[in-house]
Design an enzyme around this catalytic site. Structure first.
Site, PDB file in Angstrom:
ATOM      1  N   CYS A   1       0.839  -1.207   0.000  1.00 16.81           N
ATOM      2  CA  CYS A   1       0.000   0.000   0.000  1.00 16.81           C
ATOM      3  C   CYS A   1       0.869   1.251   0.000  1.00 16.81           C
ATOM      4  CB  CYS A   1      -0.920   0.011   1.211  1.00 16.81           C
ATOM      5  SG  CYS A   1      -2.200  -1.245   1.129  1.00 16.81           S
TER       6      CYS A   1
ATOM      7  N   CYS B   1      14.276   9.872  -7.496  1.00 13.64           N
ATOM      8  CA  CYS B   1      12.972   9.226  -7.296  1.00 13.64           C
ATOM      9  C   CYS B   1      12.609   9.369  -5.818  1.00 13.64           C
ATOM     10  CB  CYS B   1      13.007   7.763  -7.729  1.00 13.64           C
ATOM     11  SG  CYS B   1      14.045   6.721  -6.694  1.00 13.64           S
TER      12      CYS B   1
END
Ligand SMILES: [Zn+2]
EC number: 2.7.7.80
Lengths: 105, 547
Positions: free
Chosen positions: B288, B493
């Site tokens: 998640c 990132c």
């Protein structure tokens, strides 16, 4: 026998991301394999990889020539293991659903 | 057919009809006797009422009775209602407590639950493994429904990023053990339930002992390793398992090992290994935290887990077959609900939920137990001993994704060093003008997905999502086409994993020339920020959003 079988192929559980972010695909599958045998799920999987899947990450869909572990194949809403797995011969108007298992909670 | 056979068949048919008529007649006679008896009783009752006295006389009768009673030493009922309970108390014991009738009244009056169902709930202990997005709503509804005990297992503490979906926790509980936070909230919802705290992560060594005291298990965890471990333990202890999962906008729900028969018994429900004999490749597992999750989506799945659990409990869970004593003992809450009277089982199924698909729910049929299942077949290799000894390595079985480490240390730049470099460039821009600056400045490639890029990014960054780089070379080629030859390329990132892979990809493209053209092969010009934006927030700019 017609040349193609019109079937519906669906992807869910994130697999749709490998197929142009589209869950539902209307597919006209050649009704016979190259060797003349009727089209099976195994053939469909190969066909999807070659002709439908644009994503290069094939390993997220197939492993050792079959769908990778963690993907359920459902033939008309029933586990393919109830129907003969990848040897099942595809019929026209079949609905083949590929479900990737989710793990989040 | 010969004539005699014809007649024989006719005789047979007549005999059958006579027998049926006789049965019917006997039944009618029995009904008549019963009806006559009821009619008599009703007449007598009416007669008694006819004989009833007017109110004034009734109270006289009570006075006379009271006098007699007092003469005989009866002391009760003299002042108001205080002692009336003496009569009520002597009358009978109610199966539920007064507050239980009130609290559970709305479900008690449903034929699906009724008194018997409530008694079964009250004698059933449920273990909720994982007190996150699934476990919170599941535990809430089970506690609300009045099960005997809710056990909670989780080794984590409450984090801010949990709160949008883990509805038992709240802002002031950040940093507290999830189990403690949940237990506190559940206790305030329903103090009649026992709560047992297991403030630890589930391990094979402790699983059997922990699960043993419970009747039913809910898998509310978030990783394949725990899913296999929980399933194996449930099979070994013969406990039904309600398993759910959720990611992004989708959820999945399965009831496993139901009925919870011993390994080798083909009438038992399939286990997790029957459905998924081999774990998915570790790199295909998305959490998640990586993929995202919508609160109500995981909430729906947790609520459905509670619902399935209630259905199983109310139907009656068979007690595990006790191999030592060699007897099969009844059910939780009711004795007669053994195999014979158990309700017919739904065939095993997988429920799929997809918030953005119409219709959102779809149920598919699953296989039954696998003949060669490692856990639940006659040839099972997973035993109590192999679990407790720790010889089963679930992490190894499922594989682990090691942190990406494909770049040498000197191919990476730390957040601090990058900050220093940029500060110096800024000084050049201010003192030497933008021309020099323009020639010296780098190209920042942010390889997060677009929606993350849109949340927050460096001013000059261009976005080429890693998923697009993976799918095709074109997006990267397009983005880097107009690069001047010796310009630095900085890749960033979220955590510094994908950025390393992207650096490798860019170097490869540069070496191949192609669309990038005459760029000199110079790997040292392409680097990534070590630790990604998380490190940037931690070490350089605390105001840069972290999510
Ligand atoms: Zn099994």
């Amino acid at each position: 026998m017609p040349d193609t079988l019109d079937i519906t192929v669906e992807f869910t559980g994130g697999l749709e991301m490998l197929f142009s972010n589209q869950r539902k695909h209307a597919i006209s599958l050649p009704s016979r394999e190259e060797d003349g045998n009727p089209a099976t799920i195994a053939f469909l999987v190969r066909y999807l990889c070659q002709s439908v899947m644009k994503d290069r990450r094939k390993e997220l869909f197939v492993l050792d020539d079959t769908v990778r572990p963690g993907i359920l194949v459902l033939i008309n809403d029933a586990d393919w293991e109830l129907e003969g797995e990848d040897k099942y011969e595809i019929q026209k108007r079949d609905n083949i659903l590929f479900v990737s298992t989710l793990h989040g909670g | 057919m010969s004539p005699t056979e014809d007649v024989d068949a006719y005789v047979l048919r007549l005999r059958r009809q006579v027998r049926a008529a006789e049965v019917q007649l006997r039944d009618l006679r029995r009904q008549l006797v019963q009806a006559e008896k009821q009619a008599d009783e009703a007449r007598n009752l009416n007669k008694n009422h006819d004989r009833g006295l007017p109110f004034a006389q009734q109270s006289k009768r009570l006075a006379v009775l009271r006098n007699i009673g007092q003469e005989q030493g009866y002391e009760g009922h003299t002042n108001g209602t205080e002692d009336r309970s003496q009569y009520a108390r002597s009358k009978r014991r109610w199966p539920l407590r007064k507050e239980e009738y009130k609290r559970y009244g709305r479900q008690l009056i449903m034929p699906e639950i009724a008194l018997e169902g409530q008694l079964r709930l009250r004698s059933c202990s449920v273990l909720v493994v994982g007190v996150g997005g699934l476990g919170c709503p599941a535990a809430l509804y089970l506690a609300g429904a009045g099960v005997s005990t809710v056990g909670l297992v989780d080794g984590d503490t409450v984090e801010e990023s949990n709160l949008h979906r883990q509805i038992l926790h709240s802002t002031e509980k950040i940093g507290m053990s999830k189990v403690d936070s949940a237990a506190e909230q559940l206790r305030s919802l329903n103090p009649l339930v026992n709560y047992v705290s297991h403030r630890e992560h589930l391990t094979p060594q402790i699983a059997l002992q922990m699960f043993d005291r419970y009747d039913l298990v809910l898998d509310c965890t978030d990783h394949p390793t725990s899913r296999y471990l929980i399933s194996d333990t449930c099979v070994l202890l013969q406990k039904p398992l309600v398993s759910a999962s959720a990611l992004r906008t989708e959820g999945q729900l399965m009831v496993l090992n139901n009925p919870p028969r011993a390994a080798g018994d083909v009438t038992g429900g399939p286990c997790y290994r029957c459905v998924f004999p081999r774990p998915p490749p570790a790199e295909s597992v998305t959490s998640c935290g990586e993929g995202g999750i919508l609160g109500p989506v995981v909430g729906v799945m947790g609520v459905l887990q509670a619902l399935e659990a209630i259905k199983i409990i109310v139907a009656g869970i068979p007690k595990p077959f006790d191999a030592d004593r060699n007897i099969d003992i009844s059910t939780v809450g009711r004795e007669e609900a053994s195999d014979a009277s158990a309700p017919t089982q739904d065939p095993p199924s997988l429920l799929l939920f997809s918030a953005y698909t119409s219709p959102p729910f779809r149920s598919v049929r699953l296989r039954s137990r696998r003949k060669d299942c490692m856990a639940c077949s006659a040839s099972a290799t997973i035993t109590r001993a192999s679990l407790t000894s720790g010889s089963l390595d679930y992490a190894q079985f499922c594989g682990v994704v090691n942190p990406v480490s494909v770049l040498e240390k000197d191919s990476r730049i730390s957040a601090n060093d990058y900050d220093a470099q940029q500060s110096m460039l800024e000084w050049f821009r201010q003192t030497r003008g933008s021309e020099v600056y323009g020639a010296m400045t780098d190209t920042i490639v942010d390889v997060r997905e677009k929606v993350q890029f849109d949340l927050c990014h460096f001013d000059r960054a261009i976005n080429v999502p890693w998923s697009e780089i993976l799918a095709d070379d074109e997006p990267l080629k397009r983005a880097l086409e107009d690069l001047s030859a010796r310009r630095q390329i900085t890749v960033v990132c979220r955590l510094g994993n994908d950025s390393q892979l992207a650096v490798r990809k860019i170097r490869e493209l540069r070496r191949r020339g192609g669309a990038i053209g005459s760029v000199e092969t110079d790997d040292s010009l392409v680097m990534d920020i070590e630790g990604g934006l998380r490190a940037w927030t931690r070490d350089v700019d605390p105001e840069f959003p972290e999510y």
